[in-house]
Scaffold this motif. Structure first.
Motif, PDB file in Angstrom:
ATOM      1  N   ASN A 110      31.458  96.719  74.037  1.00 37.64           N
ATOM      2  CA  ASN A 110      32.266  97.431  73.016  1.00 37.64           C
ATOM      3  C   ASN A 110      33.484  96.872  72.663  1.00 37.64           C
ATOM      4  O   ASN A 110      33.748  96.882  71.491  1.00 37.64           O
ATOM      5  CB  ASN A 110      32.682  98.751  73.531  1.00 37.64           C
ATOM      6  CG  ASN A 110      31.456  99.696  73.688  1.00 37.64           C
ATOM      7  OD1 ASN A 110      30.659  99.625  72.440  1.00 37.64           O
ATOM      8  ND2 ASN A 110      31.212 100.642  74.371  1.00 37.64           N
ATOM      9  N   ASN A 145      23.855 102.748  67.502  1.00 37.72           N
ATOM     10  CA  ASN A 145      24.798 101.989  67.788  1.00 37.72           C
ATOM     11  C   ASN A 145      25.294 100.761  67.369  1.00 37.72           C
ATOM     12  O   ASN A 145      26.415 100.410  67.308  1.00 37.72           O
ATOM     13  CB  ASN A 145      24.716 102.181  69.325  1.00 37.72           C
ATOM     14  CG  ASN A 145      25.352 103.428  69.820  1.00 37.72           C
ATOM     15  OD1 ASN A 145      26.012 104.158  69.021  1.00 37.72           O
ATOM     16  ND2 ASN A 145      25.029 103.723  71.028  1.00 37.72           N
ATOM     17  N   TYR A 146      24.242  99.846  67.365  1.00 39.02           N
ATOM     18  CA  TYR A 146      24.497  98.341  67.274  1.00 39.02           C
ATOM     19  C   TYR A 146      24.082  98.076  65.727  1.00 39.02           C
ATOM     20  O   TYR A 146      24.857  96.857  65.481  1.00 39.02           O
ATOM     21  CB  TYR A 146      23.556  97.471  68.172  1.00 39.02           C
ATOM     22  CG  TYR A 146      23.697  97.830  69.683  1.00 39.02           C
ATOM     23  CD1 TYR A 146      24.784  97.192  70.104  1.00 39.02           C
ATOM     24  CD2 TYR A 146      22.877  98.696  70.241  1.00 39.02           C
ATOM     25  CE1 TYR A 146      25.136  97.612  71.485  1.00 39.02           C
ATOM     26  CE2 TYR A 146      23.230  99.090  71.624  1.00 39.02           C
ATOM     27  CZ  TYR A 146      24.402  98.628  72.201  1.00 39.02           C
ATOM     28  OH  TYR A 146      24.662  98.602  73.556  1.00 39.02           O
ATOM     29  N   PHE A 200      22.255  94.522  78.112  1.00 36.46           N
ATOM     30  CA  PHE A 200      23.154  95.667  77.652  1.00 36.46           C
ATOM     31  C   PHE A 200      23.853  96.004  78.952  1.00 36.46           C
ATOM     32  O   PHE A 200      24.576  97.398  78.854  1.00 36.46           O
ATOM     33  CB  PHE A 200      22.004  96.795  77.267  1.00 36.46           C
ATOM     34  CG  PHE A 200      21.813  96.485  76.069  1.00 36.46           C
ATOM     35  CD1 PHE A 200      22.474  96.476  74.725  1.00 36.46           C
ATOM     36  CD2 PHE A 200      20.315  96.032  75.992  1.00 36.46           C
ATOM     37  CE1 PHE A 200      21.850  96.378  73.546  1.00 36.46           C
ATOM     38  CE2 PHE A 200      19.750  95.985  74.646  1.00 36.46           C
ATOM     39  CZ  PHE A 200      20.577  96.012  73.437  1.00 36.46           C
ATOM     40  N   GLN A 259      28.716  97.491  79.423  1.00 39.05           N
ATOM     41  CA  GLN A 259      28.782  98.276  78.146  1.00 39.05           C
ATOM     42  C   GLN A 259      30.323  98.153  77.718  1.00 39.05           C
ATOM     43  O   GLN A 259      30.787  98.138  76.443  1.00 39.05           O
ATOM     44  CB  GLN A 259      28.734  99.681  78.186  1.00 39.05           C
ATOM     45  CG  GLN A 259      27.027 100.012  78.113  1.00 39.05           C
ATOM     46  CD  GLN A 259      26.544  99.711  76.723  1.00 39.05           C
ATOM     47  OE1 GLN A 259      27.395 100.036  75.570  1.00 39.05           O
ATOM     48  NE2 GLN A 259      25.256  98.846  76.741  1.00 39.05           N
ATOM     49  N   TRP A 294      25.900  93.022  65.114  1.00 36.57           N
ATOM     50  CA  TRP A 294      24.781  92.867  66.315  1.00 36.57           C
ATOM     51  C   TRP A 294      24.082  91.623  66.358  1.00 36.57           C
ATOM     52  O   TRP A 294      24.248  90.900  67.600  1.00 36.57           O
ATOM     53  CB  TRP A 294      23.585  93.843  65.967  1.00 36.57           C
ATOM     54  CG  TRP A 294      22.457  93.463  66.573  1.00 36.57           C
ATOM     55  CD1 TRP A 294      21.229  93.096  66.049  1.00 36.57           C
ATOM     56  CD2 TRP A 294      22.008  93.569  67.936  1.00 36.57           C
ATOM     57  NE1 TRP A 294      20.017  92.760  67.035  1.00 36.57           N
ATOM     58  CE2 TRP A 294      20.702  92.981  68.207  1.00 36.57           C
ATOM     59  CE3 TRP A 294      22.878  94.089  69.151  1.00 36.57           C
ATOM     60  CZ2 TRP A 294      20.358  93.143  69.566  1.00 36.57           C
ATOM     61  CZ3 TRP A 294      22.280  94.172  70.320  1.00 36.57           C
ATOM     62  CH2 TRP A 294      21.039  93.717  70.776  1.00 36.57           C
ATOM     63  N   LEU A 319      15.731  95.193  68.285  1.00 36.81           N
ATOM     64  CA  LEU A 319      16.137  96.358  68.797  1.00 36.81           C
ATOM     65  C   LEU A 319      15.064  97.366  68.661  1.00 36.81           C
ATOM     66  O   LEU A 319      14.391  97.468  67.766  1.00 36.81           O
ATOM     67  CB  LEU A 319      17.573  96.998  68.045  1.00 36.81           C
ATOM     68  CG  LEU A 319      18.690  95.948  68.402  1.00 36.81           C
ATOM     69  CD1 LEU A 319      19.856  96.602  67.535  1.00 36.81           C
ATOM     70  CD2 LEU A 319      19.304  96.502  70.080  1.00 36.81           C
ATOM     71  N   GLU A 320      15.134  98.543  69.755  1.00 35.61           N
ATOM     72  CA  GLU A 320      14.258  99.682  69.394  1.00 35.61           C
ATOM     73  C   GLU A 320      15.181 100.431  68.494  1.00 35.61           C
ATOM     74  O   GLU A 320      16.327 100.477  68.391  1.00 35.61           O
ATOM     75  CB  GLU A 320      14.192 100.301  70.754  1.00 35.61           C
ATOM     76  CG  GLU A 320      13.415  99.475  71.822  1.00 35.61           C
ATOM     77  CD  GLU A 320      13.144 100.056  73.331  1.00 35.61           C
ATOM     78  OE1 GLU A 320      13.356 101.344  73.215  1.00 35.61           O
ATOM     79  OE2 GLU A 320      13.435  99.577  74.213  1.00 35.61           O
ATOM     80  N   LYS A 358      15.849 103.542  68.671  1.00 37.03           N
ATOM     81  CA  LYS A 358      16.925 104.259  69.375  1.00 37.03           C
ATOM     82  C   LYS A 358      18.213 103.669  69.273  1.00 37.03           C
ATOM     83  O   LYS A 358      19.252 104.364  69.606  1.00 37.03           O
ATOM     84  CB  LYS A 358      16.550 104.919  70.799  1.00 37.03           C
ATOM     85  CG  LYS A 358      16.438 103.679  71.938  1.00 37.03           C
ATOM     86  CD  LYS A 358      16.367 104.536  73.104  1.00 37.03           C
ATOM     87  CE  LYS A 358      16.045 103.713  74.236  1.00 37.03           C
ATOM     88  NZ  LYS A 358      16.823 102.299  74.417  1.00 37.03           N
ATOM     89  N   ASP A 359      18.198 102.469  69.511  1.00 34.80           N
ATOM     90  CA  ASP A 359      19.470 101.689  69.360  1.00 34.80           C
ATOM     91  C   ASP A 359      20.104 101.100  68.110  1.00 34.80           C
ATOM     92  O   ASP A 359      21.213 100.764  68.158  1.00 34.80           O
ATOM     93  CB  ASP A 359      19.358 100.216  70.467  1.00 34.80           C
ATOM     94  CG  ASP A 359      19.122 100.573  71.802  1.00 34.80           C
ATOM     95  OD1 ASP A 359      19.542 101.473  72.369  1.00 34.80           O
ATOM     96  OD2 ASP A 359      18.168  99.866  72.253  1.00 34.80           O
ATOM     97  N   LEU A 360      19.384 101.251  67.105  1.00 31.93           N
ATOM     98  CA  LEU A 360      19.923 100.883  65.802  1.00 31.93           C
ATOM     99  C   LEU A 360      21.144 101.499  65.514  1.00 31.93           C
ATOM    100  O   LEU A 360      22.078 100.896  64.876  1.00 31.93           O
ATOM    101  CB  LEU A 360      18.783 101.253  64.779  1.00 31.93           C
ATOM    102  CG  LEU A 360      17.520 100.208  64.790  1.00 31.93           C
ATOM    103  CD1 LEU A 360      16.421 100.745  63.798  1.00 31.93           C
ATOM    104  CD2 LEU A 360      17.850  98.683  64.220  1.00 31.93           C
TER     105      LEU A 360
END
Ligand code: 1CP
Length: 334
Positions: A171, A213-214, A164, A167, A143, A206-207, A209-211
């Motif tokens: 990825n 994935n990232y 973001f 995507q 990240w 990061l918020e 909710k994003d932890l």
């Protein structure tokens, strides 16, 4: 066994090994002297004689338990042919990553770009100063590297709004990072690094909710890889609020905490060895206060496996005498 390994592997609570993030750096006059004659930071990292000498400088002065190799997390984008420069009083400035070119790179292309980093690790780990001590290799977490690769400079407090947007590109970059970070880790270990620290300096941007994935998924992949090589791994996800979740999912051998984290809360929530915490600014105050604050951490972690460190890198304006004082406080603590 080294003191740090006793803490990590044996969960020993009666010793307090110490090393300091950015222990080789601008607060040391002997570093500033070399740096003043070597204006190109990347070139300096790629000079194995100078970078190994810089790595050993703090160990010559202080009774530290580990050397951390003088290099940078941005050597990875550099090795993937992204332009990386360091501007005085500004920080890193990166060019565009040519993703199609980087995707064609193999291990040999990558190693060729940064081979002196591995030679420096070999030199350092073979030095007598490292007897009964650890040589710490490191990488930036996927990240944090993604942030520098796309943001092309330090994000400070905020990343660009359209960060973001693409995507597909994100990825592809994360895939590339997973591959080359593992190659970088493997080569550091093969040349003598016997602990790996993963710096996720911008995890706090990061918020929650994003932890997953990232941060969680890409870091777990690296942690599992380091463990498969039988080497301990320390994770430092600076700025996140839920360390408990992080530890349960990513499962590092050691968790590094920043200075915003309440150590008393950590002790209740986390049973793996802990590293760090003390605010680097404490070293800019006076000896009495430094002793009080350092002893606070030592007392809180008295019955918990603990590696002493700061909650972020030592500040350039730190007086080396204060560093020496800190090391002695930790070593003399009973
Ligand atoms: O003399 C100078 O101006 C160079 C300053 C410097 C140094 C001494 C940079 C530029 N990097 C380093 C060495 C370094 N970087 C080490 C090895 C030395 C040691 O720890 O003793 C390590 C482990 C790093 C890791 C690193 N680089 C991180 C993760 C730790 C952290 O500070 O959060 C990060 C984010 C970087 C990027 C970077 N490189 C250099 C700077 C000034 C920065 C941060 C820029 C920013 O704020 O975004």
């Amino acid at each position: 066994m080294t003191p740090i390994n006793k803490v990590i592997l044996d969960k020993n609570t009666s010793i307090n090994p110490i090393w300091i993030m950015r222990q080789a750096g601008r607060y040391l006059p002997e570093f500033r002297e070399i740096r003043s004659k070597n204006k190109d930071f990347i070139k300096l990292c790629l000079d194995e004689n100078l970078s190994s000498e810089i790595t050993l400088q703090p160990l010559k002065r202080f009774n530290l338990d580990a050397a951390i190799i003088f290099s940078d997390i941005l050597m990875l984008p550099y090795a993937l042919n992204q332009k990386v420069e360091f501007k005085k009083n500004f920080g890193p400035i990166l060019g565009d990553l040519d993703i199609s070119l980087a995707s064609k790179y193999d291990e040999i292309d990558f190693i060729r770009k940064i081979f002196p980093v591995y030679k420096a690790i070999k030199k350092v780990s073979n030095n007598d100063l490292l007897k009964e001590k650890n040589t710490i290799g490191f990488v930036g977490a996927p990240w944090t590297l993604l942030v520098y690769i796309l943001n092309k400079q330090s994000p400070k407090k905020k990343i660009k709004d359209n960060f973001f947007k693409d995507q597909f590109l994100i990825n592809r970059i994360l895939d590339l990072l997973d591959k080359f970070l593992k190659i970088h880790i493997k080569n550091q270990i093969e040349n003598g690094a016997n602990i790996i620290q993963i710096f996720d300096s911008w995890a706090g941007l990061l918020e929650g909710k994003d932890l997953p994935n990232y941060v969680y998924i890409p870091t777990l992949s690296l942690v599992d890889y380091v463990k498969s090589l039988n080497i301990p791994v320390i994770c430092f996800p600076r700025g996140i609020s839920n360390y408990k979740n992080y530890c349960e999912i990513v499962k590092p051998d050691v968790i590094g905490i920043d200075y915003d984290i309440d150590p008393k809360k950590i002790i209740k929530e986390i049973d793996i060895p802990v590293q760090g915490g003390l605010d680097p600014k404490t070293l800019l105050t006076d000896k009495e206060n430094l002793k009080k604050q350092a002893t606070r951490y030592l007392k809180i972690f008295k019955d918990h496996p603990y590696i002493f460190n700061l909650g972020h890198g030592v500040l350039p304006e730190t007086d080396p005498n204060m560093m020496e004082y800190l090391v002695n406080i930790v070593k003399d603590f009973k």
